[in-house]
Design a protein around this motif. Structure first.
Motif, PDB file in Angstrom:
ATOM      1  N   ASP A 140      -7.133   0.843  -5.295  1.00 44.42           N
ATOM      2  CA  ASP A 140      -8.223  -0.015  -5.729  1.00 44.42           C
ATOM      3  C   ASP A 140      -8.672  -0.758  -4.475  1.00 44.42           C
ATOM      4  O   ASP A 140      -8.177  -0.484  -3.385  1.00 44.42           O
ATOM      5  CB  ASP A 140      -7.734  -0.980  -6.819  1.00 44.42           C
ATOM      6  N   GLU A 141      -9.600  -1.645  -4.574  1.00 44.66           N
ATOM      7  CA  GLU A 141     -10.040  -2.429  -3.419  1.00 44.66           C
ATOM      8  C   GLU A 141     -10.117  -3.889  -3.819  1.00 44.66           C
ATOM      9  O   GLU A 141     -11.119  -4.301  -4.393  1.00 44.66           O
ATOM     10  CB  GLU A 141     -11.400  -1.924  -2.928  1.00 44.66           C
ATOM     11  N   PRO A 142      -9.108  -4.684  -3.562  1.00 43.14           N
ATOM     12  CA  PRO A 142      -7.852  -4.402  -2.861  1.00 43.14           C
ATOM     13  C   PRO A 142      -6.765  -3.934  -3.842  1.00 43.14           C
ATOM     14  O   PRO A 142      -6.968  -3.941  -5.041  1.00 43.14           O
ATOM     15  CB  PRO A 142      -7.483  -5.764  -2.284  1.00 43.14           C
ATOM     16  N   GLY A 143      -5.625  -3.609  -3.284  1.00 39.37           N
ATOM     17  CA  GLY A 143      -4.462  -3.243  -4.081  1.00 39.37           C
ATOM     18  C   GLY A 143      -4.428  -1.779  -4.446  1.00 39.37           C
ATOM     19  O   GLY A 143      -5.349  -1.019  -4.161  1.00 39.37           O
ATOM     20  N   GLU A 144      -3.320  -1.400  -5.094  1.00 44.68           N
ATOM     21  CA  GLU A 144      -3.174  -0.023  -5.551  1.00 44.68           C
ATOM     22  C   GLU A 144      -2.124   0.048  -6.642  1.00 44.68           C
ATOM     23  O   GLU A 144      -1.230  -0.792  -6.737  1.00 44.68           O
ATOM     24  CB  GLU A 144      -2.796   0.910  -4.399  1.00 44.68           C
ATOM     25  N   HIS A 145      -2.296   1.072  -7.473  1.00 48.19           N
ATOM     26  CA  HIS A 145      -1.277   1.432  -8.439  1.00 48.19           C
ATOM     27  C   HIS A 145      -0.535   2.647  -7.884  1.00 48.19           C
ATOM     28  O   HIS A 145      -1.131   3.464  -7.174  1.00 48.19           O
ATOM     29  CB  HIS A 145      -1.899   1.808  -9.789  1.00 48.19           C
ATOM     30  N   LYS A 146       0.727   2.739  -8.227  1.00 48.45           N
ATOM     31  CA  LYS A 146       1.517   3.903  -7.826  1.00 48.45           C
ATOM     32  C   LYS A 146       2.288   4.376  -9.051  1.00 48.45           C
ATOM     33  O   LYS A 146       3.000   3.594  -9.682  1.00 48.45           O
ATOM     34  CB  LYS A 146       2.474   3.552  -6.690  1.00 48.45           C
TER      35      LYS A 146
END
Length: 150
Positions: free
Chosen positions: A61-67
């Motif tokens: 994502d913008e910002p951040g992310e899922h994993k």
């Protein structure tokens, strides 16, 4: 208790996609940026789990992310979706600095079929040209599609 996994990957315009992921009790909707080739990585995870015991998929994502962490035990898969406030995949935060979002268990055939169904639907709706136009940075994962479509 039987666990259910649902996945629906939708390619939107302007280099964005969404993923609806759910288990038996909840559904989460993720925003996915073109900065990472998440559809290809999702397809690769289904292929890899045929021979590996563990793999993961990053959804930036913008910002951040899922994993999405996937661990195979026999014909079952334990999964956990994690949220990182920054990009752990780019080493901007620690892999240990996450919030668990959703988890459960499914079967290997179910997971592979869910990924396959998403690839086929995206192929049918967008085709490789439409996918590239919407996703911009990355081509449709043709090799993985061919390996999974059966």
């Amino acid at each position: 208790m039987k666990q259910v996994l649902t996945l629906k990957y939708v390619v939107n315009k302007g280099g964005w996609a969404t993923l609806c992921i759910g288990n038996i009790t909840e559904i989460v909707i993720l925003n996915i940026s073109y900065l990472h080739d998440s559809l290809k990585e999702l397809a690769q995870s289904a292929i890899e789990l045929k021979t590996k015991d563990e793999t993961s998929v990053v959804f930036m994502d913008e910002p951040g992310e899922h994993k999405l962490i996937l661990k195979k035990k026999g014909t079952s898969i334990d999964y956990e979706l994690r949220w990182y406030k920054d990009w752990a995949s780019w080493n901007l935060t620690s892999e240990d600095n996450f919030e668990p979002i959703i988890s459960g268990t499914t079967t290997l055939p179910k997971y592979i079929n869910l990924v396959r169904e998403n690839l086929i639907r995206i192929w049918n709706e967008e085709g490789p040209e439409g996918y590239k136009k919407k996703w911009s940075e990355h081509d449709f994962p043709m090799r993985e599609y061919e390996l999974l479509k059966g």
